[in-house]
Design an enzyme around this catalytic site. Structure first.
Site, mmCIF file in Angstrom:
data_model
loop_
_atom_site.group_PDB
_atom_site.id
_atom_site.type_symbol
_atom_site.label_atom_id
_atom_site.label_comp_id
_atom_site.label_asym_id
_atom_site.label_seq_id
_atom_site.Cartn_x
_atom_site.Cartn_y
_atom_site.Cartn_z
ATOM 1 N N TYR A 47 0.849 -1.196 0.000
ATOM 2 C CA TYR A 47 0.000 0.000 0.000
ATOM 3 C C TYR A 47 0.878 1.236 0.000
ATOM 4 C CZ TYR A 47 -5.004 -0.249 -0.056
ATOM 5 O OH TYR A 47 -6.295 -0.355 -0.485
ATOM 6 N N GLU A 49 -0.501 4.807 -0.552
ATOM 7 C CA GLU A 49 -1.316 6.003 -0.832
ATOM 8 C C GLU A 49 -0.463 7.255 -0.690
ATOM 9 O OE1 GLU A 49 -4.744 5.934 1.688
ATOM 10 O OE2 GLU A 49 -5.774 4.444 0.477
ATOM 11 N N ASP A 193 -6.311 13.390 -25.411
ATOM 12 C CA ASP A 193 -6.254 12.003 -24.953
ATOM 13 C C ASP A 193 -5.547 11.229 -26.067
ATOM 14 O OD1 ASP A 193 -6.670 9.369 -24.375
ATOM 15 O OD2 ASP A 193 -8.805 9.551 -23.965
ATOM 16 N N THR A 219 -3.357 6.011 -22.259
ATOM 17 C CA THR A 219 -3.201 4.673 -21.700
ATOM 18 C C THR A 219 -1.732 4.305 -21.897
ATOM 19 O OG1 THR A 219 -3.793 3.709 -23.826
ATOM 20 C CG2 THR A 219 -5.555 3.892 -22.207
ATOM 21 N N LYS A 222 -1.308 0.505 -25.186
ATOM 22 C CA LYS A 222 -1.596 0.388 -26.626
ATOM 23 C C LYS A 222 -0.272 0.530 -27.380
ATOM 24 C CE LYS A 222 -6.365 1.888 -26.142
ATOM 25 N NZ LYS A 222 -6.638 2.577 -24.890
ATOM 26 N N ARG A 228 -1.353 -2.541 -18.686
ATOM 27 C CA ARG A 228 -2.626 -1.805 -18.714
ATOM 28 C C ARG A 228 -2.556 -0.688 -17.683
ATOM 29 N NH1 ARG A 228 -5.404 -4.759 -21.799
ATOM 30 N NH2 ARG A 228 -7.023 -3.185 -21.823
HETATM 31 C C1 PLP Z 1 -8.908 7.415 -26.587
HETATM 32 C C2 PLP Z 1 -9.075 6.506 -25.409
HETATM 33 N N1 PLP Z 1 -9.118 7.039 -24.191
HETATM 34 C C3 PLP Z 1 -9.287 6.276 -23.092
HETATM 35 C C4 PLP Z 1 -9.407 4.909 -23.189
HETATM 36 C C5 PLP Z 1 -9.707 4.120 -21.951
HETATM 37 O O1 PLP Z 1 -8.677 3.339 -21.540
HETATM 38 P P1 PLP Z 1 -8.940 2.143 -20.504
HETATM 39 O O2 PLP Z 1 -9.609 1.070 -21.247
HETATM 40 O O3 PLP Z 1 -7.546 1.823 -20.021
HETATM 41 O O4 PLP Z 1 -9.778 2.706 -19.398
HETATM 42 C C6 PLP Z 1 -9.338 4.313 -24.443
HETATM 43 C C7 PLP Z 1 -9.458 2.836 -24.543
HETATM 44 O O5 PLP Z 1 -9.708 2.239 -25.499
HETATM 45 C C8 PLP Z 1 -9.181 5.127 -25.580
HETATM 46 O O6 PLP Z 1 -9.169 4.605 -26.811
#
Ligand code: PLP
Length: 426
Positions: A47, A49, A193, A219, A222, A228
């Protein structure tokens, strides 16, 4: 404790499935063995935090070093001043970022899910559409490219607090400077994002969002080929615009608000075993080996798009700049659902996907999304893309022929034997 053979047998079966199949899900990849190893270590017991040097628990001197390395390495990759490596996933990263920047009921503007956007960019079934008032821009019907005029018009009329760019199913580069320009006009923040193309951005193969977007989330699993998870980054830290002060009356920086929004705002203890795996993946990204890998991803995606077009498949926007493509199957009279399910039988894995202006439901869809990060990790080059497209086409042109599906499945298996996956594992 007795070994749980039920679960371990299933894990073995999943490894075999991954070995035999052609993995074309654009959001998946195969991590290195050391990235996987880190996730199955004693770090899962800890842990922690808080943040390195400022924890709520004792015994954090080792995980502090690990988390700091993850932060330092990802900052080096993207040449940015701030990183939070604790979000458990991409969705968690977006939730925390929005919590740091927005109040409930504030307006946000994102790319419509049905046009390639992501659930967390304002979909009504997601926290982002429930907590905030979401507006959307789309892509142009004739080109499949982001409709920047629509984005600008919505921004000027609705005046959102946050404009979100980035997508889950968009194969082209993004004009971040243009988005920032309209955001400045209306005093909005811009979030990119970059979950999908992050690996290409890391090595300069696509425009960088960092110069123009206040915040960048991603993320890590990918194109970054890590475990993950999620991250939140800023090119430069800045004073928060909400006038929030600490007990001594000092205005807090945005980095502080984001850290607070991750923990304790939206998460509890960080997953230090995953953060260790992120640190390893970030170290790998800093190598020339990753540069060659991600260059090959882009070359493979372009070769694949060309091979599909040659067989009269309709790729949205006509091609790709990144690692994926979206294919409209309406001219082939096949739904996305049918294509996904039939290809699955032959161990070719991809996902059905709505295409812009789709007339079918999200459960059926008119398209498929195809990505090359995973097969590129397997070692495939441009010439192999033709083979993959041929195998897909053999299924899609004889969609109800079970004998043909069985033959293709055998061909897929022998093709994939050329590209071993985790030979170190039994
Ligand atoms: C553009 C985008 N943002 C956020 C996410 C979310 O990621 P997670 O599945 O790790 O929550 C994804 C997942 O496919 C994504 O394509």
């Amino acid at each position: 404790m007795q070994k749980d053979t039920v679960i371990f047998d299933l894990i073995d079966k999943e490894l075999e499935r991954q070995r035999h199949g052609i993995e074309l899900i654009a959001s998946e990849n195969f991590t290195s063995l050391q990235v996987m190893e880190a996730m199955g270590t004693s770090l899962t017991n800890k842990y922690a935090e808080g943040y390195p040097g400022k924890r709520y628990y004792g015994g954090c001197e080792i995980v502090d070093q690990i988390e700091q390395l993850a932060i330092d390495r990802v900052k080096q990759i993207f040449n940015c001043a701030y990183a939070n490596v604790q979000p458990h996933s991409g969705a968690q990263a977006n939730a925390a970022l929005m919590m740091a920047v927005l109040k409930a009921g504030d307006k946000i503007l994102g790319l419509d899910l049905s046009m390639g956007g992501h659930l967390t960019h304002g979909s009504p079934v997601n926290f982002s559409g429930k907590l905030y008032k979401a507006f959307f821009y789309g892509v142009k019907k004739d080109t499949g490219l982001i409709d920047y005029e629509m984005l600008e018009e919505k921004a000027r009329t609705e005046k959102p607090v946050l404009i979100i760019c980035g997508a889950s199913a968009y194969s082209r580069d993004i004009d971040y400077a243009r988005i920032r320009k309209v955001a400045d006009e209306i005093n909005a923040f811009v979030l990119c994002d970059m979950a999908h193309p992050a690996g290409l951005i890391a090595k300069g193969l696509l425009s960088s969002p960092f110069e123009h977007c206040h915040f960048v989330t991603s993320t890590t699993h990918k194109t970054l080929r890590g475990p993950r998870g999620g991250i939140i980054l800023m090119k430069t830290d800045f004073e928060n615009p909400f006038g929030l002060k600490d007990p001594k009356g000092n205005v807090r920086m945005m980095s502080h608000l984001i850290d607070m929004a991750v923990f304790p705002g939206t998460q509890g203890g960080p997953l230090e075993h995953v953060i260790a795996a992120k640190a390893i993946a970030f170290g790998e990204i800093l190598t020339d080996e990753f540069t060659s890998y991600i260059n090959q991803v882009q070359l493979n995606a372009q070769a694949m798009a060309k091979a599909f077009v040659a067989k009269d498949y309709h790729i949205i926007s006509g091609g790709t700049d990144n690692h994926l493509m979206l294919i409209d199957l309406r001219n082939k009279n096949i739904t996305g659902k049918k294509a996904q399910e039939t290809l699955d039988k032959a161990h070719i894995t991809l996902n059905k996907n709505a295409v812009p202006f789709d007339d079918k439901s999200p459960f059926v869809t008119s398209g498929i999304r195809v990505g090359v990060p995973a097969i590129t990790t397997r070692g495939m080059k441009e010439a192999d893309m033709q083979t993959v497209v041929d195998l897909i086409d053999r299924i899609l042109t004889n969609i109800d022929d079970e004998k043909n599906i069985a033959t293709v499945k055998e061909d897929v298996k022998s093709f994939m034997n050329q590209f071993p996956l985790y030979p170190e594992l039994k």
